[in-house]
Each structure stands twice: as structure tokens, then as C-alpha cells.
Design an enzyme around this catalytic site. Sequence first.
Site, mmCIF file in Angstrom:
data_model
loop_
_atom_site.group_PDB
_atom_site.id
_atom_site.type_symbol
_atom_site.label_atom_id
_atom_site.label_comp_id
_atom_site.label_asym_id
_atom_site.label_seq_id
_atom_site.Cartn_x
_atom_site.Cartn_y
_atom_site.Cartn_z
ATOM 1 N N SER A 2 0.805 -1.221 0.000
ATOM 2 C CA SER A 2 0.000 0.000 0.000
ATOM 3 C C SER A 2 0.833 1.264 0.000
ATOM 4 O O SER A 2 0.302 2.358 -0.176
ATOM 5 C CB SER A 2 -0.914 0.007 1.233
ATOM 6 O OG SER A 2 -0.137 0.024 2.430
ATOM 7 N N CYS A 3 2.147 1.140 0.202
ATOM 8 C CA CYS A 3 2.970 2.340 0.384
ATOM 9 C C CYS A 3 3.914 2.643 -0.774
ATOM 10 O O CYS A 3 3.776 3.667 -1.427
ATOM 11 C CB CYS A 3 3.781 2.211 1.679
ATOM 12 S SG CYS A 3 2.777 2.203 3.176
ATOM 13 N N PHE A 4 4.873 1.762 -1.022
ATOM 14 C CA PHE A 4 5.930 2.097 -1.970
ATOM 15 C C PHE A 4 5.404 2.511 -3.350
ATOM 16 O O PHE A 4 5.729 3.589 -3.843
ATOM 17 C CB PHE A 4 6.922 0.939 -2.109
ATOM 18 C CG PHE A 4 7.832 0.754 -0.923
ATOM 19 C CD1 PHE A 4 7.682 1.515 0.223
ATOM 20 C CD2 PHE A 4 8.839 -0.189 -0.951
ATOM 21 C CE1 PHE A 4 8.511 1.348 1.318
ATOM 22 C CE2 PHE A 4 9.689 -0.381 0.141
ATOM 23 C CZ PHE A 4 9.515 0.392 1.278
ATOM 24 N N ASP A 59 3.273 5.775 -3.057
ATOM 25 C CA ASP A 59 4.022 6.956 -2.630
ATOM 26 C C ASP A 59 4.981 7.448 -3.706
ATOM 27 O O ASP A 59 5.145 8.661 -3.896
ATOM 28 C CB ASP A 59 4.787 6.648 -1.337
ATOM 29 C CG ASP A 59 3.857 6.443 -0.155
ATOM 30 O OD1 ASP A 59 2.645 6.657 -0.314
ATOM 31 O OD2 ASP A 59 4.345 6.060 0.925
#
Length: 431
Positions: A264-266, A269
Site C-alpha cells: 500500500s505504500c511504496f 508513494d
Amino acid sequence: MRISIIGSGYVGSVTAACFAALGHEVICIDIDEKKVSQINDGYPPVWEEGLEDLMQKHVGKNLIATSDYEYAVQNTDISFICVGTPSGNDGGIDLSIVGAASKSLGSAIASKSGYHVVVVKSTVVPGTTEDVVLPLIEEYSGRIAGEGFGVAMNPEFLREGRAVDDFMNPDKIVVGAIDERSGALVSELYRDVDCEITYTNPKTAEMIKYTNNSLLATKISFANEIGNICKKLGIDTYEVMNAVGKDFRLSPNFLNSGAGFGGSCFPKDVRALIGKAKEMDYYPSLLESVMEVNELQPLQMVELLQEKIPDLSGKTISVLGLAFKGNTDDIRESRSIPVIKKLLELGAEVKTYDPLASENMENVFDTITYCESSVESLRDADACLIMTEWDEFRDLDEAFSLMKGNLVIDGRHLIDPEALSTEIEYVGICW
């Protein structure tokens, strides 16, 4: 202190439970009544190691959930915005949920007599806290920031599957506040956490989060690029990176070659930072390359498969691992997804197994076979692709003998073919 947490996803649930474990009084706010009931019964809405134990221990004592913003704000001193910021069609983040939470908070603060601090913990592009959240709270509360309420940005640096431990034992805590009073109140929450606090402004705090994740993603894509070159040269990239990682300026972390990063992040983002840069008329070529390498990397698993089995039509392929990484049920941006999609396009029959993530993946693919064990997935398969670094996949050995074929393509460097009693044709994606 008294805290309200808006949003009950990974960040919100972990933040709520961990603050409760630190002795604070916590109220979770969620518009989903099902999640509210679930939390009040002591069960987190997401799976995360150690999270359920914390909730069972603190729910009903110093942790409760509600859908009533008014009640939560009136009975707390600080509110954390921990809602989702999904990617939009253009790669930028969707701030609609953050905006809705800010409006609801503002309306609740309007009827409160005391000072209240709003803290953004959701990952948002630089400028969001001061240019989006703060004005909305001012508008809906009728108060002035810094006088009637405080504002701060406190980014999270939690690894899924290790989030509880990361919260309680962080390597950094960043507090970006609009004024000293807001910063001091947020810092007080972490008084019993053994970690230095970095004080800055909200925009810098937001950028620290994006830079942190973008650098880690860059290391992974760099390692994969080197791994792809090593593969063609007949060099073991892990031997290379083990030596490179001994450089005190680098560290060995995130230099493991494989099928790429997800979660969900890398991906989200890096795309968001790319989008923000382009808004300002700057083309971030390095970050673009990081994403390009990551998008192409998992498809190399299929290319390696086709080198051994050119026609995949009607072949049964076992895909082991659906979560984007081990120790989570999260399939967001999982590298298994493009691989399975390509296999289906080529006419293959897919049997798959994951210890936690099968139910989530059923919402993406409803025509593949979901097995109850790796043994069942391997039985009569023409080949096996290992996509997620679950420890149990390291010890398959005799299970490989159940395959019709003997080809195993390892996307996570889990198998040592020389240690197996079963003969397999082993191929590593980058080694």
C-alpha cells in the site's frame, strides 16, 4: 492523554491499539458500523501480527470505537487522521477521504469549548496538511488555527506484518507542527517511547515520509536492475549484494533482488511524488525508472517460464504466494497479480496458495483455483512460481515431487536447490 483516531485501516488500528498500550485513552472513529462493532468486540478490522492481542487487552478499558465524531472530539484532546489516500487515475493521491474527515472534525470542534489538536498521520503529499486540512477545519469549526485549535503532521513508518513492533520500537518519530504548542502536545504522546523526536514543519514532515519510502523503493529497483544484469552474466547477484551491503554508507537492507515491491505504500508513494514533481514542472526521471523497473520485473517470471515451456496453453502452473510480502494478507500491488493475469492470458490454468491472502485475491481473480495448502497447489502442476517470501515455502522439498513437471522458478530467493532431496529444475529470477 485522550486521543481519537479517525480510520480503522492498518495505520489507524495499529495507532489506536499501540497508544492504548502506552496508557492513553483512545476512541476509534469509523463511519463503517461493522468495523465499529468489530473493534468494540476486541477484534481489529485488519490482520496484523500482535494487533488482536493488544485490542483484546485494551478494548473496554481504555480503547473503544464509535461512528460519532461529536462524541469522540468532545471526549478527547487530540485527533489523528489515519484514513486512506488511494491513488487517482493520474497516479496522484485522492484526498477526498482526508477532506471528508477534516470537515467532520471541524464541525465537531466548532461545538467544543476547549483547545483541540488535529494530527495528520495519513500519507499525504507535501503541502496537504497546511493547504487542505487546516483550511477545512478553520472553515467548518469557525476557529483560527494556532488559536482555537492546533495542527501537526506525524507520519508513520510502519512495515505491514511488523507494524506493532515498529510503532513501539521506532527508529524515528517525526512531528511537523504549525506551532510549538501543537508539537509539544503530540510529542507528549510518545513520552514512554525510547526514540528521539525530529521536530519540523508539516510540509517537511510530509516530504520525509515520501522520501523515506521512495529511497527504499529505489534500492529495491536498483538491486533488481543489477540482478537482471547478473543473471545474463552468470553471476550470483546475492553474492554481489552481500559484499556491497557491507559498505557502511549503504547497509544490506533492501538490496535483495526478486520479483519487485508492492503493498500500500511504496508504489503509491513513489507515484504520488512523481505526480507532485510534475505539477511543479519537474520531470523526476530517476523515480520514473524505479517504477518502470518494478512494473516489468514480475513479468520476467513468466518469460523465464516460457523459456522452459514455450506453450503454456492448458498447462497447470502453481503460484505460491499472493500477498505482496510475507506475514500479511494485503494483496495491494502484489507482484503475483500481473503474473497471474499474464498466465491466464497465455491460456494456463493457475492453482495457487497463500497462508493468509487467498480470500482477498478471490476479489481479483475468480477463475483460478485456490488451494488449502502448498502441497495441494503443487500436486500435478507443470511448474511452480514462488512469488511471496513465506517461510513455509523454504521447506517444501518432498512436496515438489508431487508435481507433474519439475520446474521451480523462485522470485524471492527462498529455495536452496542443493539442499533438496527432490530433484527439481531450479531457476532464480535474478540469479
